[in-house]
Scaffold this motif. Sequence first.
Motif, short mmCIF file in Angstrom:
data_model
loop_
_atom_site.label_atom_id
_atom_site.label_comp_id
_atom_site.label_asym_id
_atom_site.label_seq_id
_atom_site.Cartn_x
_atom_site.Cartn_y
_atom_site.Cartn_z
N ALA A 7 0.82 -1.21 0.00
CA ALA A 7 0.00 0.00 0.00
C ALA A 7 0.85 1.25 0.00
CB ALA A 7 -0.92 0.00 1.22
N ARG A 8 2.03 1.16 0.60
CA ARG A 8 3.01 2.25 0.68
C ARG A 8 4.39 1.63 0.60
NH1 ARG A 8 -0.64 2.20 4.21
NH2 ARG A 8 0.71 1.11 5.70
N THR A 9 5.38 2.45 0.36
CA THR A 9 6.75 1.96 0.39
C THR A 9 7.56 2.77 1.39
OG1 THR A 9 7.46 3.41 -1.43
CG2 THR A 9 6.66 1.21 -2.02
N SER A 10 8.56 2.10 1.98
CA SER A 10 9.43 2.76 2.95
C SER A 10 10.78 2.08 2.92
CB SER A 10 8.84 2.69 4.36
OG SER A 10 9.78 3.10 5.33
N GLN A 11 11.81 2.84 2.65
CA GLN A 11 13.16 2.28 2.66
C GLN A 11 13.56 1.84 4.06
OE1 GLN A 11 15.11 1.89 -0.14
NE2 GLN A 11 16.62 0.84 1.12
N ALA A 12 13.17 2.62 5.06
CA ALA A 12 13.60 2.35 6.43
C ALA A 12 12.78 1.25 7.10
CB ALA A 12 13.52 3.62 7.26
N ASP A 13 11.50 1.17 6.77
CA ASP A 13 10.60 0.23 7.43
C ASP A 13 9.67 -0.39 6.40
OD1 ASP A 13 9.13 -1.24 9.24
OD2 ASP A 13 8.03 0.48 10.06
N PRO A 14 10.21 -1.30 5.56
CA PRO A 14 9.42 -1.81 4.44
C PRO A 14 8.13 -2.52 4.84
CG PRO A 14 11.44 -3.07 4.73
CD PRO A 14 11.57 -1.86 5.57
N LEU A 15 8.14 -3.22 5.96
CA LEU A 15 6.95 -3.98 6.34
C LEU A 15 5.80 -3.07 6.77
CD1 LEU A 15 8.44 -7.05 8.25
CD2 LEU A 15 7.88 -6.79 5.82
N ALA A 62 2.47 3.15 -9.14
CA ALA A 62 2.01 1.77 -9.32
C ALA A 62 1.27 1.24 -8.10
CB ALA A 62 3.19 0.86 -9.63
N LEU A 63 1.26 2.01 -7.01
CA LEU A 63 0.61 1.58 -5.77
C LEU A 63 -0.88 1.84 -5.81
CD1 LEU A 63 3.27 2.96 -3.27
CD2 LEU A 63 3.07 0.63 -4.14
N PRO A 64 -1.68 1.04 -5.09
CA PRO A 64 -1.30 -0.19 -4.38
C PRO A 64 -1.06 -1.34 -5.37
CG PRO A 64 -3.66 0.10 -4.27
CD PRO A 64 -3.12 1.34 -4.96
N MET A 65 -0.18 -2.25 -5.00
CA MET A 65 0.18 -3.36 -5.87
C MET A 65 0.13 -4.67 -5.09
SD MET A 65 1.11 -4.74 -8.73
CE MET A 65 1.56 -3.36 -9.80
N VAL A 66 -0.55 -5.67 -5.65
CA VAL A 66 -0.52 -7.01 -5.07
C VAL A 66 0.87 -7.58 -5.24
CG1 VAL A 66 -1.48 -9.35 -5.15
CG2 VAL A 66 -2.97 -7.37 -5.55
N LEU A 67 1.48 -8.04 -4.16
CA LEU A 67 2.84 -8.55 -4.17
C LEU A 67 2.87 -10.01 -4.62
CD1 LEU A 67 3.97 -6.99 -0.80
CD2 LEU A 67 4.83 -6.34 -3.07
N GLY A 68 4.07 -10.52 -4.84
CA GLY A 68 4.25 -11.94 -5.12
C GLY A 68 4.61 -12.24 -6.56
N CYS A 69 5.67 -13.05 -6.73
CA CYS A 69 6.07 -13.52 -8.06
C CYS A 69 5.72 -15.00 -8.28
CB CYS A 69 7.58 -13.37 -8.24
SG CYS A 69 8.20 -11.69 -8.15
N ASP A 70 5.73 -15.78 -7.22
CA ASP A 70 5.63 -17.24 -7.34
C ASP A 70 4.23 -17.74 -7.01
OD1 ASP A 70 8.32 -17.00 -7.70
OD2 ASP A 70 8.89 -17.95 -5.82
N ALA A 71 3.77 -18.74 -7.76
CA ALA A 71 2.49 -19.35 -7.43
C ALA A 71 2.35 -20.70 -8.12
CB ALA A 71 1.32 -18.46 -7.83
N ALA A 72 1.58 -21.55 -7.49
CA ALA A 72 1.06 -22.77 -8.10
C ALA A 72 -0.42 -22.82 -7.79
CB ALA A 72 1.78 -24.00 -7.55
N GLY A 73 -1.21 -23.27 -8.75
CA GLY A 73 -2.65 -23.27 -8.53
C GLY A 73 -3.39 -24.05 -9.59
N VAL A 74 -4.66 -23.69 -9.77
CA VAL A 74 -5.57 -24.44 -10.64
C VAL A 74 -6.28 -23.47 -11.58
CG1 VAL A 74 -7.54 -26.02 -10.71
CG2 VAL A 74 -5.91 -26.15 -8.81
N THR A 75 -6.34 -23.82 -12.86
CA THR A 75 -7.04 -22.99 -13.84
C THR A 75 -8.53 -23.26 -13.81
OG1 THR A 75 -6.75 -24.64 -15.58
CG2 THR A 75 -5.01 -22.97 -15.34
N ALA A 76 -9.28 -22.45 -14.52
CA ALA A 76 -10.74 -22.60 -14.54
C ALA A 76 -11.18 -23.95 -15.07
CB ALA A 76 -11.36 -21.48 -15.38
N ASP A 77 -10.37 -24.55 -15.95
CA ASP A 77 -10.72 -25.87 -16.49
C ASP A 77 -10.10 -27.02 -15.70
OD1 ASP A 77 -8.13 -25.49 -17.25
OD2 ASP A 77 -8.47 -25.78 -19.40
#
Length: 323
Positions: A7-15, A62-77
């Motif tokens: 939702a926001r970015t912070s160099q000092a306190d990223p979390l 670009a904010l807010p941005m949903v994080l995450g690069c990696d995933a495994a899951g199921v398609t609609a079919d």
Amino acid sequence: MLAAVAARTSQADPLSGLEIRQVERPDAAALPEHWSVVDVRAASLNHHDLWSLRGVGLPDEALPMVLGCDAAGVTADGREVVVHAVVGATGHGVGPGERRSLLSEKYPGTLAEQVAVPAWNLVPKPAELSFAEAACLPTAWLTAYRMLFTSAALSPGDRVLVQGAGGGVATAAVLLGAAAGLDVAVTSRDAAKRERALGLGAAVAVEPGGRLPFRVDAVLETVGAATWSHSVRSVRPGGTIVVAGATTGDPAPMEIARIFFTEISVLGATMGSKEDLEALLRMLVRTGVRPLVDRTVPLEQAAEGFARLASGEQVGKVVVTVG
């Protein structure tokens, strides 16, 4: 749907900019041609997410941005898939002129109940791997695979130094390298992590900067300033240093004189190709090697997983489960 959002970015306190909140689901009818929606079953955390929360590569617009690069899951079919997180490198689903990006940079990421990606980016998940195991692969494990076997082109019997044991890329490199018959040396400030690396198949484990019993054919470098000099001095003349990160910043000095005088190759690696991911999956099925999962947390408690990653205490991957 629920998602982990920058939702926001912070160099000092990223979390401080991380929020677990409701966002709009991908609208399948409104997606570009040849895109698909995946119901996420598991996603894993990476330092890329922490850098995004610091504002590196993720501008305010670009904010807010949903994080995450990696995933495994199921398609609609009903297909079980692993998501390749690199969008735009081949033009599939976005057009030939679009610059390469990773999920969560331009397009919403995987730390959500659903993620939309080009259908070309979906790779069948082998039945032999769980969703949690498969979710560890598209960033850290794919990067390690590419560094070892594509960038450095290592072969059984070769020697490799992996800087910074314990992280996702380093742990993957130890397991993959040992399975491929490489002599793997690792470094870590933490004695317990050195012992753990030896248990995973490393041949040698030393403190950062420690003397190795042999010169290596290649170094896998993700630490940067804190280990760069050791990397340059540990690789044999004509060897290769593959760089995929710099968690401690850019090295200074670069030691250019030693690099050119001993004809060391310095190569960059950012994750890997879809073909690399497919080959990695085949290797895991064939060898029985599996990602080391440090811990799993439900999406609702993703902040705990981020805190674990930020602490640097993890060995292996932190996985977020969905549903």
